[in-house]
Write an enzyme that holds these catalytic residues in place. Structure first.
Site, PDB file in Angstrom:
ATOM      1  CG  ASN A  44     -36.952  34.843 -49.342  1.00 12.34           C
ATOM      2  OD1 ASN A  44     -37.551  35.788 -49.278  1.00 12.34           O
ATOM      3  ND2 ASN A  44     -37.752  33.877 -49.895  1.00 12.34           N
ATOM      4  CB  CYS A  55     -34.095  31.229 -44.804  1.00 13.06           C
ATOM      5  SG  CYS A  55     -34.425  29.558 -45.588  1.00 13.06           S
ATOM      6  CD  GLU A  57     -36.851  31.883 -41.240  1.00  6.85           C
ATOM      7  OE1 GLU A  57     -36.431  32.210 -42.322  1.00  6.85           O
ATOM      8  OE2 GLU A  57     -37.936  31.034 -41.018  1.00  6.85           O
ATOM      9  CB  CYS A  91     -34.076  28.763 -40.121  1.00  4.87           C
ATOM     10  SG  CYS A  91     -33.650  29.246 -42.077  1.00  4.87           S
TER      11      CYS A  91
HETATM   12  N1  THU Z   1     -37.909  30.548 -46.988  1.00  2.12           N
HETATM   13  C1  THU Z   1     -37.574  31.161 -45.791  1.00  2.12           C
HETATM   14  O1  THU Z   1     -37.023  32.476 -46.230  1.00  2.12           O
HETATM   15  N2  THU Z   1     -37.796  31.137 -44.688  1.00  2.12           N
HETATM   16  C2  THU Z   1     -38.294  29.941 -44.193  1.00  2.12           C
HETATM   17  O2  THU Z   1     -38.505  29.549 -43.052  1.00  2.12           O
HETATM   18  C3  THU Z   1     -38.796  28.887 -45.107  1.00  2.12           C
HETATM   19  C4  THU Z   1     -38.346  29.189 -46.701  1.00  2.12           C
HETATM   20  C5  THU Z   1     -37.666  31.064 -48.407  1.00  2.12           C
HETATM   21  C6  THU Z   1     -36.513  30.146 -49.019  1.00  2.12           C
HETATM   22  C7  THU Z   1     -36.915  30.247 -50.642  1.00  2.12           C
HETATM   23  O3  THU Z   1     -36.490  31.542 -51.010  1.00  2.12           O
HETATM   24  C8  THU Z   1     -38.564  30.395 -50.439  1.00  2.12           C
HETATM   25  O4  THU Z   1     -38.849  30.695 -49.084  1.00  2.12           O
HETATM   26  C9  THU Z   1     -39.212  28.804 -50.684  1.00  2.12           C
HETATM   27  O5  THU Z   1     -38.583  27.957 -50.114  1.00  2.12           O
END
Ligand code: THU
Length: 129
Positions: A44, A55, A57, A91
């Protein structure tokens, strides 16, 4: 296609160290398997304009697609901040787009062991044109 769940989680864990999350302090790494069987990592990365955050993913999927993959067979997600870190709704929709005929497997870690699910279970009646 054989999927090495532990290896995918290991690669997700490795790349979570590159996460740029100065605002949420929630670090995430992902490893996806493309239709070719190759693995791609992503983390992320946040932005001062919060809504622009990407994110892990979607970062990993972008990496796979830009290397020519057309399908995503599996997605492993890891966060040092949370056991069982599941993909957010956005995602899930992006993963659904690339599931092909195969049901993309979603791999999270629970108590240090892989936990496996399917995208259609996480996003029932998913939308696709
Ligand atoms: N985040 C992800 O990278 N993947 C997820 O499935 C959930 C959320 C990140 C986005 C943001 O940078 C942090 O987690 C908090 O939401």
């Amino acid at each position: 296609m054989d999927i090495d769940y532990k290896k995918m989680l290991e690669l997700a864990k490795e790349v979570s160290k590159n996460s740029y999350a100065p605002f949420s302090k929630f670090h995430v790494g992902a490893c996806v398997m493309g239709g070719s069987g190759k693995l791609y990592q992503g983390c992320n990365f946040e932005n001062s304009s919060f809504g622009l955050t990407i994110c892990a993913e979607r970062c990993a999927i972008g990496n796979a697609i830009s290397h020519g993959e057309k399908q995503i067979l599996a997605v492993a997600i890891y966060s040092p901040e949370s056991d069982e870190c599941y993909p957010c709704g956005a995602c899930r929709q992006v993963i659904f787009e690339f599931k092909g005929d195969f049901e993309t497997e979603i791999i999270t870690e629970k108590n240090n062991e892989p936990k496996i699910d399917k995208i259609s279970h996480l996003l029932p009646f998913g939308f696709k044109i």
